[in-house]
Design an enzyme around this catalytic site. Sequence first.
Site, PDB file in Angstrom:
ATOM      1  N   ASP A   1       0.858  -1.181   0.000  1.00  0.00           N
ATOM      2  CA  ASP A   1       0.000   0.000   0.000  1.00  0.00           C
ATOM      3  C   ASP A   1       0.894   1.231   0.000  1.00  0.00           C
ATOM      4  OD1 ASP A   1      -2.925   1.069   0.550  1.00  0.00           O
ATOM      5  OD2 ASP A   1      -1.567   2.218   1.824  1.00  0.00           O
ATOM      6  N   LEU A   2       0.650   2.153  -0.931  1.00  0.00           N
ATOM      7  CA  LEU A   2       1.479   3.341  -1.043  1.00  0.00           C
ATOM      8  C   LEU A   2       1.157   4.326   0.080  1.00  0.00           C
ATOM      9  CD1 LEU A   2       1.445   3.935  -4.900  1.00  0.00           C
ATOM     10  CD2 LEU A   2       3.419   3.323  -3.503  1.00  0.00           C
TER      11      LEU A   2
ATOM     12  N   ASP B   1      -4.506   2.371  -4.428  1.00  0.00           N
ATOM     13  CA  ASP B   1      -3.044   2.312  -4.418  1.00  0.00           C
ATOM     14  C   ASP B   1      -2.544   1.031  -3.750  1.00  0.00           C
ATOM     15  OD1 ASP B   1      -3.933   2.943  -1.918  1.00  0.00           O
ATOM     16  OD2 ASP B   1      -2.461   4.536  -1.537  1.00  0.00           O
TER      17      ASP B   1
END
Length: 319
Positions: free
Chosen positions: A196-197, A239
């Site tokens: 996960d960004l 994301d």
Amino acid sequence: MLHPTIFFISWLVADLVIWIIRWFLLQKFIVSGESRSHYATDLALLFGLIWAVEIGIGTAGCIISVDPVLQVLACTSAVSMNGAIAMRNQGIPRYAFTQILLTDIPMKLATLFQPAPLLRILILQAPMYLTGLWVLLNQLNTNLIKAYIAEFESIHSATHDKLTGALNRLGIVNIVAATLDSTEAQSVETSILYLDLDGFKKINDENGHATGDRVLVSFSNMITGMLRKSDAVARMGGDEFIVFMPDTNEASASLIAERIIEKLRVYTAQNKAYAGLGVSIGIATNTSLTTESLDQLISRADFAMYAAKSAGKNCYKFG
């Protein structure tokens, strides 16, 4: 039966022999394993041409026989076979047209060696007839190619993320199922990385969705470039990404996670507009993965990813 001459008896024998050989080659082609012949396809194509020559010569003999029954049967049969050749071999139009020429030319030339002058009209028809079949073959081939492309694009669209080109959830499930078709793959250790960004929402809000899309595409390409051919990357939405790594233990998975974190750090350092961007990674492993347990493995990796976020982000944790 009408003309039991040496020519027609020989034609019958030749036709039976060629039929048996082509049937035998077909059996060698469709079998698998060591018994499959490496040259079955080449020989099948060769005997397809030999068959066309044999049909052309036999048809010519029927026309020269001056028997109206044989002439009608031979000509209509040859024309019908050419239509079947066009439909059967639309994937290889030049080969199909060669077969048609080999069946048709002897029939046309044979009209010169029989007494009825009106049958020579077949020679006048030949250019239009052959041109029509050539156009038909190429049109059939074009339609076939379009159908295959449309089928591929439909499958690709259903299993891949439109923005990044990475797999989607259905695509990763299919990859896992294909991997597990191998008995050996079911007993080796498999790892899932859930990524996960961090800081992506801020970049997306401040710089616009176009910039956010470029970040996602770059990140997806970055991950893909670091993996083996047997690994797979999927975008789960927003994301979030997962990496499927068969035959990978915790030690190897942690090395990949460290490389992803470092690679993204270098990327953000070179692109000041992406300052603050990082990645939290959760890792889960399983030694007996099945398609049914895939969701559980992804869930464990997801929980581990949240643990990485709680631990300060831009790091990885095991689930």
